[in-house]
Design a protein around this motif. Structure first.
Motif, PDB file in Angstrom:
ATOM      1  N   ILE A  62      -8.149  13.799  -0.465  1.00  0.00           N
ATOM      2  CA  ILE A  62      -9.256  13.019   0.086  1.00  0.00           C
ATOM      3  C   ILE A  62      -9.634  13.552   1.470  1.00  0.00           C
ATOM      4  O   ILE A  62      -8.809  14.147   2.158  1.00  0.00           O
ATOM      5  N   GLU A  85      -0.100  13.024   0.895  1.00  0.00           N
ATOM      6  CA  GLU A  85      -0.659  11.768   0.374  1.00  0.00           C
ATOM      7  C   GLU A  85       0.396  10.999  -0.418  1.00  0.00           C
ATOM      8  O   GLU A  85       0.748  11.336  -1.552  1.00  0.00           O
ATOM      9  N   CYS A 140      -7.438  11.463  -3.649  1.00  0.00           N
ATOM     10  CA  CYS A 140      -6.010  11.180  -3.490  1.00  0.00           C
ATOM     11  C   CYS A 140      -5.317  11.126  -4.841  1.00  0.00           C
ATOM     12  O   CYS A 140      -4.093  10.936  -4.900  1.00  0.00           O
ATOM     13  N   SER A 193       0.648   8.230  -2.078  1.00  0.00           N
ATOM     14  CA  SER A 193       0.465   7.684  -3.434  1.00  0.00           C
ATOM     15  C   SER A 193       0.476   8.798  -4.474  1.00  0.00           C
ATOM     16  O   SER A 193       0.916   8.589  -5.612  1.00  0.00           O
ATOM     17  N   LYS A 219      -2.520  -1.278  -1.188  1.00  0.00           N
ATOM     18  CA  LYS A 219      -2.460  -0.256  -0.146  1.00  0.00           C
ATOM     19  C   LYS A 219      -3.599  -0.441   0.856  1.00  0.00           C
ATOM     20  O   LYS A 219      -3.401  -0.412   2.054  1.00  0.00           O
ATOM     21  N   GLN A 220      -4.791  -0.650   0.328  1.00  0.00           N
ATOM     22  CA  GLN A 220      -5.941  -0.818   1.215  1.00  0.00           C
ATOM     23  C   GLN A 220      -5.779  -2.108   2.031  1.00  0.00           C
ATOM     24  O   GLN A 220      -6.060  -2.131   3.221  1.00  0.00           O
ATOM     25  N   CYS A 280      -8.710   2.081  -4.783  1.00  0.00           N
ATOM     26  CA  CYS A 280      -7.642   2.663  -3.952  1.00  0.00           C
ATOM     27  C   CYS A 280      -6.330   2.457  -4.679  1.00  0.00           C
ATOM     28  O   CYS A 280      -5.955   1.307  -4.889  1.00  0.00           O
ATOM     29  N   PRO A 281      -5.646   3.532  -5.070  1.00  0.00           N
ATOM     30  CA  PRO A 281      -6.097   4.912  -5.124  1.00  0.00           C
ATOM     31  C   PRO A 281      -7.369   5.043  -5.972  1.00  0.00           C
ATOM     32  O   PRO A 281      -7.685   4.143  -6.744  1.00  0.00           O
ATOM     33  N   CYS A 297     -12.321   7.240   1.637  1.00  0.00           N
ATOM     34  CA  CYS A 297     -12.119   5.801   1.510  1.00  0.00           C
ATOM     35  C   CYS A 297     -12.105   5.228   2.924  1.00  0.00           C
ATOM     36  O   CYS A 297     -11.907   5.954   3.895  1.00  0.00           O
ATOM     37  N   ALA A 315      -9.959   3.604   4.581  1.00  0.00           N
ATOM     38  CA  ALA A 315      -8.726   3.780   5.348  1.00  0.00           C
ATOM     39  C   ALA A 315      -8.633   5.180   5.946  1.00  0.00           C
ATOM     40  O   ALA A 315      -7.936   5.389   6.936  1.00  0.00           O
ATOM     41  N   ILE A 316      -9.329   6.137   5.349  1.00  0.00           N
ATOM     42  CA  ILE A 316      -9.284   7.508   5.849  1.00  0.00           C
ATOM     43  C   ILE A 316     -10.421   7.784   6.830  1.00  0.00           C
ATOM     44  O   ILE A 316     -10.213   8.324   7.911  1.00  0.00           O
TER      45      ILE A 316
HETATM   46 FE1  F3S Z   1      -6.563   7.028  -1.666  1.00  0.00          FE
HETATM   47 FE2  F3S Z   1      -7.544   6.022   0.546  1.00  0.00          FE
HETATM   48 FE3  F3S Z   1      -6.128   4.558  -1.023  1.00  0.00          FE
HETATM   49  S1  F3S Z   1      -6.550   7.986   0.326  1.00  0.00           S
HETATM   50  S2  F3S Z   1      -4.647   5.923  -1.961  1.00  0.00           S
HETATM   51  S3  F3S Z   1      -8.134   5.474  -1.545  1.00  0.00           S
HETATM   52  S4  F3S Z   1      -5.981   4.553   1.205  1.00  0.00           S
END
Ligand code: F3S
Length: 426
Positions: A93, A151, A132, A153, A392-393, A313-314, A372, A374-375
């Motif tokens: 990602i 990564e 990811c 995950s 995760k998110q 996510c993923p 995403c 988070a990135i």
């Molecule tokens: Fe992928 Fe972003 Fe989730 S890198 S695992 S979508 S936090």
């Protein structure tokens, strides 16, 4: 660290300045880890992106890709020419979805920079999978194959589900591995380090995606960065269940490997998973533990007025995209809510062909790829409260964005997108 004659020659510069620096990095890294040698890898997944915020913040010339590679992939202050990859290498990602850059708040210039970066590194062997979940788009290593993947995950999926061998690497070590085909031999590359250390007795059998996420979140909290063996009557999972389980366990803890006898790659029985040893500790995952995980992950949220729903996510599989399109077909989300659905760019192309993208867009959502929140830290303007179906998110977004984030099922999230209200409960 013991080096072969070829490795010593590379370290002395016989194969050019970039590989000399890569070897220097790998030797320093391996020595710090206590590794005795380097081993060959056949598959590397890392990042060569030039559009992640921390790369751009540190650059005078944003399209000086040799400098980006030298500084961020080789830890070298001198700029060296970027050589060809020597093993199969894919981009995970990165920072921007070039098709939806405006929605993410990124300029056309930045999208163009991303395209140029893809062309530059693509010519040097980097495959822009840009996800990811490379294992969802054809990068499926076999059992026993040694990898160098970033990564968390992706790493836990590769180790546990596929039986390939990798630690959670970094940008620098994957950069060096890509042009040398080598990585230090430590931790999960070594057979005895892959055995289960803890047993988790699963009494609350996971049935849904949400259940698998909660089980992963609880297991990560129980074992932290050790290796759980899940025992009990566990229903047959699908790949997407294990994807969610691993991502959650790698978020609440640092789980890089786990075993489910009869399901994951390296354990046909509990004895095999444990290597004949007794587990160091046992935990029970029952209804109370399931509820605790749900309450824990939602503890930071209180405002039920949702204005952003994030799915994928993923990154979603094609099956998940089909499910989302089916839930949205003929409906329209609230005008107060933004809905972003994340999937690899290759699966988005498939969604375009299958009509899922059109269904999601007609409902008011957007199909995003390559990144995403988070990135890239991008959320729709004015976002205050987020809802997601990803543990995760939900684990990371409150800290990254400062916004409350609800976790629940896909159905809870679609309901929030329709109503602007969070009503998710166990
Ligand atoms: Fe992928 Fe972003 Fe989730 S890198 S695992 S979508 S936090």
């Amino acid at each position: 660290m013991r080096l072969s004659d070829r490795e010593k020659a590379m370290l002395d510069g016989a194969e050019g300045p970039a590989r000399q620096r890569a070897m220097d990095l790998l030797v320093r890294y391996g020595t710090a880890l206590g590794a005795e040698r380097l081993i060959p890898v056949t598959n590397v997944a890392g990042t060569w992106s030039s559009t992640t915020p921390w790369v751009q913040a540190d650059l005078d010339a944003p399209d000086d890709f040799d400098t980006i590679f030298s500084r961020f992939n080789l830890d070298s202050d001198d700029t060296v020419e970027t050589p060809q990859a020597v093993v199969s290498t894919c981009q995970l990602i990165h920072g921007i979805d070039t098709r939806n850059h405006a929605l993410q708040g990124f300029s056309r210039e930045k999208a163009e920079l991303q395209r140029k970066s893809e062309e530059f590194f693509g010519r040097r062997g980097v495959q822009w999978a840009s996800t990811c979940t490379p294992y969802q788009v054809g990068n499926v290593p076999v059992k026993g194959e040694h990898l160098a993947w970033m990564e968390s995950s992706a790493v836990v999926y590769a180790n546990a589900v596929l039986g390939a061998r990798t630690n959670v690497e970094g940008r620098e070590s994957t950069g060096a591995a890509s042009i040398t085909g080598l990585i230090p031999d430590f931790s999960l590359h070594i057979t005895e380090n892959r055995l289960a250390t803890h047993r988790v007795r699963v009494e609350a059998a996971p049935e849904t995606m949400m259940d698998w996420g909660l089980l992963g979140y609880a297991a990560g909290e129980m074992v932290v960065d050790d290796i759980p063996l899940l025992s009990g009557a566990i229903p047959q999972p699908r790949p997407m269940h294990l994807k969610h389980f691993g991502a959650a366990a790698a978020s609440s803890g640092g789980v890089e490997m786990y075993h489910i006898p009869g399901v994951t790659a390296e354990a046909s029985s509990e004895e095999e998973a444990l290597g004949g040893r007794a587990p160091r500790e046992e935990f029970v995952y029952d209804e109370a533990a399931r509820r605790r995980a749900f309450e824990h992950i939602n503890a930071q949220a209180s405002n039920r007025s949702v204005d952003f729903v994030m799915l994928g996510c993923p990154h979603n599989s094609i099956e998940q995209m089909w499910q989302i399109a089916a839930l949205l077909d003929g409906r329209r989300i609230s005008s107060n809510v933004a809905l972003w659905v994340h999937t690899p760019r290759q699966i988005r192309a498939l969604c375009d062909d299958c009509g899922y993208t059109a269904v999601i867009e007609r409902a008011g959502g957007h199909v995003m790829s390559d990144s995403c929140p988070a990135i890239n830290r991008a959320t729709p303007p004015g976002t205050e409260v987020i809802a997601t179906d990803s543990c995760k998110q939900a684990h990371y977004l409150p800290a990254i964005t400062g916004k409350e984030t609800w976790f629940g099922s896909l159905e809870h999230c679609i309901d929030a997108a329709m109503t602007g209200r969070w009503s998710g409960e166990l």
